[in-house]
Design an enzyme around this catalytic site. Structure first.
Site: not given
Ligand code: NDP
Ligand code: 2IT
Length: 448
Positions: A93, A114, A117, A129, A168-169, A212, A243, A380
């Protein structure tokens, strides 16, 4: 030399020799290994079972070609990955990341984290992943759809509701999950539980979008309570505006804090009146534009190019919610000079090893991503349960379960740190607690 220390050092050397160029993966492994000594000393049977090497090598890595066509008829080729890391406690997952920086090292570090976690959530999910070096930025909906269809045409043979369930991520939200799901369904028929983070009308769970971001704030709230504090009246900086960041901002405001800054990969906004969550949501989720647009809606706010962690304003809570290694030792020191009393990671591995050392030396409570951002994958797993039962729970039911899960993760991590004589060290607590669940489960299944 003590047996556990020798075993840890030898294991790390072997891993490094095998994949010397996988810097992010090696970093995640090192962070884990640095805190695992007390549990190996207490349980020498884990050394005898060579559990570390078995845990650090993924069960399977799939890499594939993803050909697709632009709106102009140009043919492009990207690289797709799925790392099926560990299935000791349930189906693989974990999310899919679409970002130009994606390579095997990044997907392996994310998959490795992951595993721990997911075990901390207490739900029956293994770790995996995947993703691609495809960049959805600047692409039309049709281009993103064609890419997703091509990606899923290959991936579909490797996943299934009881085998491997992506979500997603970075770069993969409801739009991408919708296209991926549509293609899976054309090839295999209806199987809602094969992906999570689906739009609600396709069988997604209410509350998954928010999970998240809300989860990291619930976790931080527990941490603050133990310090005799709360979000009330606190100034907070949240990096990112995707997100995770959007819903972290919303929840901080609900709990009485004020988020004064957020960012994207180009720069950051400082709004002394508090970041307006609806404006960010509109700019990033609906219009898919840059964060610099914000100042056109809020003329009293400022936009700066560069890293948000170079901000020099007074604030108390830092919630990094963008990407890996956004905070190094220098930035961590700056954070503390700015008045930070607690750090909790919405992103995966946003603090590098130097930054972690700075927090720990300064005795700042620091919650690593594998504990603090587990709310997303936890909901999830709740989506998977709803899909199996063919039921949909209300938003409030899901939110209540999320709150309880984050609280129990916090308690387990805190208490484990205490039990292993590192009180307040949530990195050790998360790694050891996660490790114990996986190690016991692997060993009980024989040599797997
Ligand atoms: P999104 O794609 O929705 O948003 C990512 C954000 O981070 C954007 O604002 C983006 O800016 C910025 N970003 C991405 N790459 C860089 C970089 N190299 N330098 C600076 N800013 C950057 O992703 P999420 O919000 O889903 O994910 C954000 C983090 O949270 C990640 O580390 C992800 O692995 C983690 N995560 C996500 C989960 C989820 O459910 N979605 C769950 C647990 C963890 P820009 O638009 O300019 O690229
Ligand atoms: O990093 C993470 O935990 C995620 N991107 C969410 C993974 C999931 O299966 O919901």
């Amino acid at each position: 030399m003590q047996e556990a220390v020798r075993y840890i050092e030898e294991t790390y050397k072997k891993i490094k020799k095998r994949d010397p160029e996988q810097v992010e993966f090696l970093q995640a492994v090192k962070e884990f290994l640095c805190s695992i000594e007390p549990v190996l000393t207490a349980h020498p049977e884990f050394i005898q079972q060579n559990i570390l090497e078995r845990m650090i090598e993924p069960e399977r890595i799939i890499q594939f070609r993803v050909p697709w066509m632009t709106d102009q008829g140009e043919i492009k080729v990207n690289r797709g990955f799925r790392v099926q890391f560990n299935s000791a406690i349930g189906p693989y997952k974990g999310g899919l990341r679409f970002h130009p920086s994606v390579n095997q090292s990044i997907i392996k570090f994310l998959g490795f984290e992951q595993v721990f976690k997911n075990s901390l959530t207490g739900l029956p999910i293994g770790g995996g992943k995947g993703g691609s070096d495809f960049d959805p930025k600047g692409k039309t909906n049709n281009e993103v759809m064609r890419f997703c269809q091509s990606f899923m045409t290959e991936l579909q043979q490797h996943i299934g509701p009881d085998f491997d369930v992506p979500a997603g991520d970075i770069g993969v939200g409801a739009r991408e999950i919708g296209y991926l799901y549509g293609q899976y369904k054309r090839l295999n028929g209806f199987e809602a539980g094969v992906l999570t983070g689906k739009p609600v009308f396709l069988g997604g769970s209410l509350g998954r979008t928010e999970a998240t971001g809300y989860g990291v704030v619930y976790f931080t709230d527990e941490m603050l309570k133990d310090m005799g504090q709360s979000f009330k009246g606190k100034k907070v900086v949240v990096s990112g505006s995707g997100n995770v960041a959007i819903y972290a901002i919303q929840k901080v405001h609900e709990l009485g804090g004020t988020v004064i800054a957020c960012s994207d990969s180009n720069g950051y906004i400082w709004d002394p009146n508090g970041i307006n969550y609806s404006t960010i949501k509109q700019i990033k989720e609906v219009e898919r534009k840059r964060i610099s647009e914000y100042i056109h809606h809020h003329p009293k706010a400022y936009y700066y190019e560069g890293s948000i962690w170079d901000i020099e304003k007074n604030y108390q809570v830092a919630l990094p919610c963008a990407t890996q290694n956004e905070i190094d030792g220098m930035k961590a020191k700056k954070m503390i000079r700015n008045g930070v009393i607690a750090v909790a990671e919405g992103a995966n591995m946003p603090s590098d090893l130097d930054a972690i050392e700075v927090y720990q030396d300064a005795k700042i409570p620091y919650a690593p991503g594998k504990a603090a951002n587990a709310g997303g994958v936890a909901v999830s797993a709740l989506e998977m349960s709803q899909n199996s039962q063919r039921l949909s729970w209300t938003f409030d039911e899901v939110d209540e379960k999320l709150k309880n899960i984050m609280k129990s993760i916090y308690i387990e991590v805190r208490d484990t740190a205490e039990m292993y004589h590192t009180p307040g060290n949530f990195v050790a607590g998360a790694n050891i607690a996660g490790f114990m669940h996986i190690a016991e489960s692997m060993i009980s299944q024989g040599l797997v």
